[in-house]
Design an enzyme around this catalytic site. Structure first.
Site, mmCIF file in Angstrom:
data_model
loop_
_atom_site.group_PDB
_atom_site.id
_atom_site.type_symbol
_atom_site.label_atom_id
_atom_site.label_comp_id
_atom_site.label_asym_id
_atom_site.label_seq_id
_atom_site.Cartn_x
_atom_site.Cartn_y
_atom_site.Cartn_z
ATOM 1 N N PRO A 1 0.786 -1.226 0.000
ATOM 2 C CA PRO A 1 0.000 0.000 0.000
ATOM 3 C C PRO A 1 0.828 1.293 0.000
ATOM 4 C CG PRO A 1 -0.914 -1.556 1.559
ATOM 5 C CD PRO A 1 0.336 -2.179 1.021
ATOM 6 N N ASN A 2 0.405 2.195 -0.830
ATOM 7 C CA ASN A 2 0.929 3.573 -0.928
ATOM 8 C C ASN A 2 2.287 3.678 -1.614
ATOM 9 O OD1 ASN A 2 -1.314 4.762 0.503
ATOM 10 N ND2 ASN A 2 -0.503 3.763 2.325
ATOM 11 N N ARG B 1 5.313 11.010 -2.516
ATOM 12 C CA ARG B 1 4.861 10.734 -1.142
ATOM 13 C C ARG B 1 5.981 11.062 -0.165
ATOM 14 N NH1 ARG B 1 4.537 4.675 1.530
ATOM 15 N NH2 ARG B 1 3.635 5.324 3.509
ATOM 16 N N TYR C 1 10.870 9.154 1.885
ATOM 17 C CA TYR C 1 10.936 8.053 0.919
ATOM 18 C C TYR C 1 11.729 8.380 -0.346
ATOM 19 C CZ TYR C 1 7.419 6.117 4.023
ATOM 20 O OH TYR C 1 6.760 5.640 5.129
ATOM 21 N N ASN D 1 8.341 -5.172 -0.186
ATOM 22 C CA ASN D 1 8.152 -4.033 0.713
ATOM 23 C C ASN D 1 6.659 -4.003 1.006
ATOM 24 O OD1 ASN D 1 7.771 -1.670 2.062
ATOM 25 N ND2 ASN D 1 9.089 -0.438 0.722
ATOM 26 N N ALA E 1 2.771 -0.514 5.140
ATOM 27 C CA ALA E 1 2.236 -0.603 6.507
ATOM 28 C C ALA E 1 1.778 -2.014 6.882
ATOM 29 C CB ALA E 1 1.083 0.377 6.665
ATOM 30 N N HIS F 1 3.522 -4.257 9.573
ATOM 31 C CA HIS F 1 3.387 -4.152 11.018
ATOM 32 C C HIS F 1 2.205 -4.941 11.594
ATOM 33 C CE1 HIS F 1 6.392 -1.194 10.169
ATOM 34 N NE2 HIS F 1 5.545 -0.452 9.479
ATOM 35 N N ASP G 1 1.574 -15.321 6.655
ATOM 36 C CA ASP G 1 1.242 -16.731 6.446
ATOM 37 C C ASP G 1 1.462 -17.139 4.994
ATOM 38 O OD1 ASP G 1 0.618 -17.035 9.102
ATOM 39 O OD2 ASP G 1 -1.554 -17.138 8.819
ATOM 40 N N GLU H 1 12.678 -8.816 3.067
ATOM 41 C CA GLU H 1 11.805 -7.680 3.401
ATOM 42 C C GLU H 1 12.602 -6.394 3.199
ATOM 43 O OE1 GLU H 1 10.520 -7.933 7.468
ATOM 44 O OE2 GLU H 1 9.881 -5.846 7.503
ATOM 45 N N HIS I 1 12.576 -2.027 3.318
ATOM 46 C CA HIS I 1 11.967 -0.736 3.635
ATOM 47 C C HIS I 1 12.891 0.356 3.139
ATOM 48 C CE1 HIS I 1 8.938 -2.739 5.898
ATOM 49 N NE2 HIS I 1 9.878 -3.443 6.495
ATOM 50 N N ARG J 1 12.100 5.307 13.367
ATOM 51 C CA ARG J 1 10.856 6.077 13.210
ATOM 52 C C ARG J 1 9.894 5.792 14.371
ATOM 53 N NH1 ARG J 1 8.631 5.485 7.359
ATOM 54 N NH2 ARG J 1 7.361 7.236 8.117
ATOM 55 N N ARG K 1 6.296 1.337 13.973
ATOM 56 C CA ARG K 1 7.009 0.805 12.803
ATOM 57 C C ARG K 1 8.169 -0.108 13.202
ATOM 58 N NH1 ARG K 1 4.793 3.958 8.628
ATOM 59 N NH2 ARG K 1 4.316 6.060 9.337
HETATM 60 C C1 DQA Z 1 7.902 1.496 4.474
HETATM 61 C C2 DQA Z 1 7.837 1.701 5.984
HETATM 62 C C3 DQA Z 1 6.438 1.421 6.513
HETATM 63 O O1 DQA Z 1 6.388 1.635 7.923
HETATM 64 C C4 DQA Z 1 5.429 2.356 5.854
HETATM 65 O O2 DQA Z 1 4.133 2.061 6.287
HETATM 66 C C5 DQA Z 1 5.525 2.325 4.376
HETATM 67 C C6 DQA Z 1 6.851 2.307 3.748
HETATM 68 C C7 DQA Z 1 9.279 1.879 3.892
HETATM 69 O O3 DQA Z 1 9.539 1.501 2.748
HETATM 70 O O4 DQA Z 1 10.063 2.564 4.536
HETATM 71 O O5 DQA Z 1 4.522 2.412 3.675
HETATM 72 O O6 DQA Z 1 7.689 0.112 4.208
#
Ligand code: DQA
Length: 161
Positions: free
Chosen positions: A17-18, A25, A30, A81, A84, A87, A94, A105, A107, A114, A118
């Site tokens: 997401p996002n 953003r 980021y 990645n 959110a 978390h 799963d 993983e 980020h 942060r 997170r």
């Molecule tokens: C993120 C860190 C997450 O906490 C956040 O919700 C994101 C981006 C990162 O790439 O730093 O959407 O995964």
């Protein structure tokens, strides 16, 4: 000779997401690179080593899970990645635990530096490792690691073929 089949030269890259908003953003957190730019750099690095890159972004948990189901047996690694979902998504965790492909993983930001919420990842325990805080380079580093890993004996463990 092990008699085992070679791991497929395919890596799945998932963004949650996002992350479609990268570039506009919160650039102070980021960065200014778009997701398309990050994926293009990864695709170049993959192609150089004769790997196929399957890249997918979704704002929907279920679509990410379906990609893991679809590719988790036919790729040699997953770079994710989860945004959110990192978390709190037990469903995503799963799905990663269910498939043989190892996951890294990622980020962009250093989540440990942060907000408190997170700091915890439900994905980390089912991942091979985590890279956080290195911006877009983290994705490319993970890609090289998984391409190296695909050729190792360790990556074939549990492969009954
Ligand atoms: C993120 C860190 C997450 O906490 C956040 O919700 C994101 C981006 C990162 O790439 O730093 O959407 O995964």
């Amino acid at each position: 000779m092990t008699g085992k089949t070679a791991a497929p030269k395919r890596i799945l890259v998932l963004n949650g997401p996002n992350l479609n908003l990268l570039g506009k953003r919160q650039p102070e957190i980021y960065g200014l690179n778009t997701l398309k730019e990050i994926e293009a750099a990864m695709r170049d690095a993959a192609t150089e080593r004769d790997f196929e890159l399957v890249a997918f972004q979704s704002n929907f948990e279920g679509q990410l899970i379906e990609h893991i189901h679809k590719f988790g047996w036919i790729c040699s690694g997953i770079i994710i990645n989860p945004g959110a979902l990192t978390h709190y998504s037990i469903a995503l965790r799963d799905a990663l635990a269910a498939v043989p492909a190892p996951a890294i993983e990622i980020h962009l930001s250093n989540t440990a530096a942060r907000e408190e919420f997170r700091h915890h990842s439900v994905i980390a325990p089912v991942s091979l490792g985590t890279i956080a805080g290195l911006g877009p380079s983290g994705y490319v580093l993970a890609l090289h690691y998984l391409m190296d890993f695909a050729g190792t004996e360790e990556s074939q463990q549990g492969d009954s073929s």
